[in-house]
Write an enzyme that holds these catalytic residues in place. Structure first.
Site, PDB file in Angstrom:
ATOM      1  N   SER A  54       0.798  -1.234   0.000  1.00 45.78           N
ATOM      2  CA  SER A  54       0.000   0.000   0.000  1.00 45.78           C
ATOM      3  C   SER A  54       0.824   1.275   0.000  1.00 45.78           C
ATOM      4  CB  SER A  54      -0.987  -0.011   1.164  1.00 45.78           C
ATOM      5  OG  SER A  54      -0.369  -0.423   2.350  1.00 45.78           O
ATOM      6  N   LYS A  94     -12.174   0.596  -1.715  1.00 41.75           N
ATOM      7  CA  LYS A  94     -11.142   1.250  -2.522  1.00 41.75           C
ATOM      8  C   LYS A  94     -11.641   1.302  -3.967  1.00 41.75           C
ATOM      9  CE  LYS A  94      -7.783   0.651   0.996  1.00 41.75           C
ATOM     10  NZ  LYS A  94      -7.069  -0.316   1.813  1.00 41.75           N
ATOM     11  N   HIS A 118      -5.525  -3.495  -2.921  1.00 37.22           N
ATOM     12  CA  HIS A 118      -5.224  -2.530  -3.982  1.00 37.22           C
ATOM     13  C   HIS A 118      -5.186  -3.168  -5.369  1.00 37.22           C
ATOM     14  CE1 HIS A 118      -4.348   0.456  -0.896  1.00 37.22           C
ATOM     15  NE2 HIS A 118      -3.706  -0.507  -0.263  1.00 37.22           N
TER      16      HIS A 118
HETATM   17  C1  LIG Z   1      -7.112  -0.494   3.281  1.00 37.78           C
HETATM   18  C2  LIG Z   1      -6.440  -1.779   3.521  1.00 37.78           C
HETATM   19  C3  LIG Z   1      -6.976  -2.710   4.417  1.00 37.78           C
HETATM   20  C4  LIG Z   1      -8.140  -2.411   5.308  1.00 37.78           C
HETATM   21  O1  LIG Z   1      -9.333  -2.365   4.604  1.00 37.78           O
HETATM   22  P1  LIG Z   1     -10.525  -1.480   5.163  1.00 37.78           P
HETATM   23  O2  LIG Z   1     -11.710  -1.952   4.430  1.00 37.78           O
HETATM   24  O3  LIG Z   1     -10.156  -0.063   4.878  1.00 37.78           O
HETATM   25  O4  LIG Z   1     -10.600  -1.760   6.640  1.00 37.78           O
HETATM   26  C5  LIG Z   1      -6.361  -3.945   4.504  1.00 37.78           C
HETATM   27  N1  LIG Z   1      -5.264  -4.239   3.786  1.00 37.78           N
HETATM   28  C6  LIG Z   1      -4.709  -3.356   2.950  1.00 37.78           C
HETATM   29  C7  LIG Z   1      -3.492  -3.744   2.168  1.00 37.78           C
HETATM   30  C8  LIG Z   1      -5.272  -2.092   2.802  1.00 37.78           C
HETATM   31  O5  LIG Z   1      -4.697  -1.197   1.985  1.00 37.78           O
END
Ligand SMILES: *Cc1c(COP(=O)(O)O)cnc(C)c1O
Length: 391
Positions: free
Chosen positions: A185, A245, A213
């Site tokens: 990320s 996302k 992602h």
């Molecule tokens: C954003 C993210 C999460 C958490 O997901 P949410 O739905 O925002 O709680 C988990 N793993 C990664 C790699 C992320 O970027």
């Protein structure tokens, strides 16, 4: 009145955080998440969100959510196992499982909860976890929970398959579990999924992959990183994906074999002891999934904008990490330099967050440029121009 001792401690710690220049503050948006956002009263071009396909403000998805709320009500009323599992929840599980090519999926309210469901449920006393050093905080916390239950854990240097193999070979654990982000990320790079899968096969390990992602962005029709890398959806893989996302809504899923998913349903505490997400979320997700499936034009624009940015930033004094994804990190180095650069962009109406330690390694403070399918050629040119001016 004497102040609470505990409050004194918190006050001191907050002062320390502030003195170190590490206080965080929230920007207030007076508009939906989109390519443009009204932030603290200013119209900003948004390079900060994870809304990679530009779906967070999509009117068809919002309409599906509104229709879903009118049809199914605002809340689910209970956890999935009590009385909160409504028809839209069941439907979206099936659609997501089919989309990512696994026999079965479970949905969660957030990705954080999904990761907390997987790792400590699979790994307990006598088991061993092998985790990439740059994994997301939610996976790190999930490993901590598993350790509290007696699991052993080791971290390997980022994407270092030789070290991972040595660790696997040396382990006599009953169950081995490899845990990795698919797309990291803060770096935007991909895990070597074929090698990870080969090691999981060779050492008979589970492979837990966090595709937060990749889902919606990579692979045929946005099916995610496994599809992108041509990997099979084997029973030893548990695939987690987030839905807040690229999917633009919220929540997450875990997909896997019938047995693995049934086991999570029976045993995962962060699935069992939490209220099911509002059913309207599932309705919105069904619409989002249709847009993702047919989203070739969106993804083509996203990847064209990524290429445009990468070409345009050639020759600048900072290091653009070799990322093929929507996350484009520009390494600045010192914290204050990264902050100053972000501030200069902000003054130009460009919202690009500076990411500092401890989120990233010391000395690698960076701008985390997040590209969206909603960005135009002119948007990217504006960002390139502003960065060139500061160089
Ligand atoms: C954003 C993210 C999460 C958490 O997901 P949410 O739905 O925002 O709680 C988990 N793993 C990664 C790699 C992320 O970027």
């Amino acid at each position: 009145m004497t102040p609470l001792a505990i409050e004194n401690r918190l006050r001191d710690e907050l002062a320390e955080i502030a003195a170190a220049g590490l206080s965080r503050r929230r920007r207030l948006l007076a508009s939906p998440c989109g390519r443009l956002a009204t932030v603290d009263g200013r119209a900003m071009l948004n390079f900060a969100s994870n809304d990679y396909l530009g779906l967070a403000g999509n009117p068809e998805i919002a309409q599906a959510m509104a229709d879903g709320a009118l049809r199914w009500g605002a809340g689910s009323g209970a956890s999935h196992l009590v009385s909160g599992h409504l028809a839209p929840h069941e439907q979206i599980e099936k659609e997501i499982a089919a989309f990512v090519g696994f026999p079965r999926a479970l949905t969660f309210s957030t990705g954080y909860l999904a990761n907390l469901a997987i790792v400590p449920t699979l790994a307990g006393r006598g088991d061993a976890i092998f985790a990439d050093k740059l994994n997301h905080a939610s996976l790190i916390d999930a490993v901590q929970l598993a350790k509290a239950q007696g699991a052993a854990s080791q971290r390997y240097p980022h994407n270092d398959m030789a070290t991972l193999e040595r660790q696997l070979a040396a382990s006599s654990a009953a169950n081995k579990i490899i845990v990795s982000d698919t797309v990291f990320s803060m770096d935007g790079d991909l895990a070597p999924l074929p090698q990870l899968f080969a090691l999981a096969e060779r050492y008979d390990a589970w492979l837990v992959l966090d595709d937060a992602h990749g889902f919606g962005v990579l692979g045929a029709q946005g099916r995610g990183s496994l599809s992108h890398c041509g990997l099979p959806t084997a029973p030893r893989i548990l695939l987690m994906g987030t839905l807040g996302k690229a999917a633009g809504v919220g929540g997450a899923f875990v997909a896997g074999s019938d047995i693995a998913i049934e086991y999570l349903l029976q045993r995962a505490r962060s699935y069992i002891f939490t209220t099911a997400a509002p059913p309207a979320i599932a309705c919105a997700l069904a619409q989002s999934l249709r847009i993702i499936e047919q989203g070739e034009a969106r993804r083509a624009n996203l990847f064209a904008r990524i290429a445009q940015l990468r070409t345009g930033l050639n020759g600048l004094p900072w290091t653009l990490l070799p990322s093929p994804t929507a996350i484009q990190p520009l390494i600045i180095g010192p914290n204050d330099a990264a902050l100053a650069l972000a501030a200069a962009l902000w003054e130009n109406g460009l919202w690009v967050p500076a990411i500092r330690p401890p989120t990233v390694a010391k000395g690698t403070a960076r701008l985390r440029i997040s590209i969206s399918a909603a960005h135009t050629t002119a948007d990217i040119d504006r960002l390139i121009g502003a960065l060139r001016e500061q160089a």
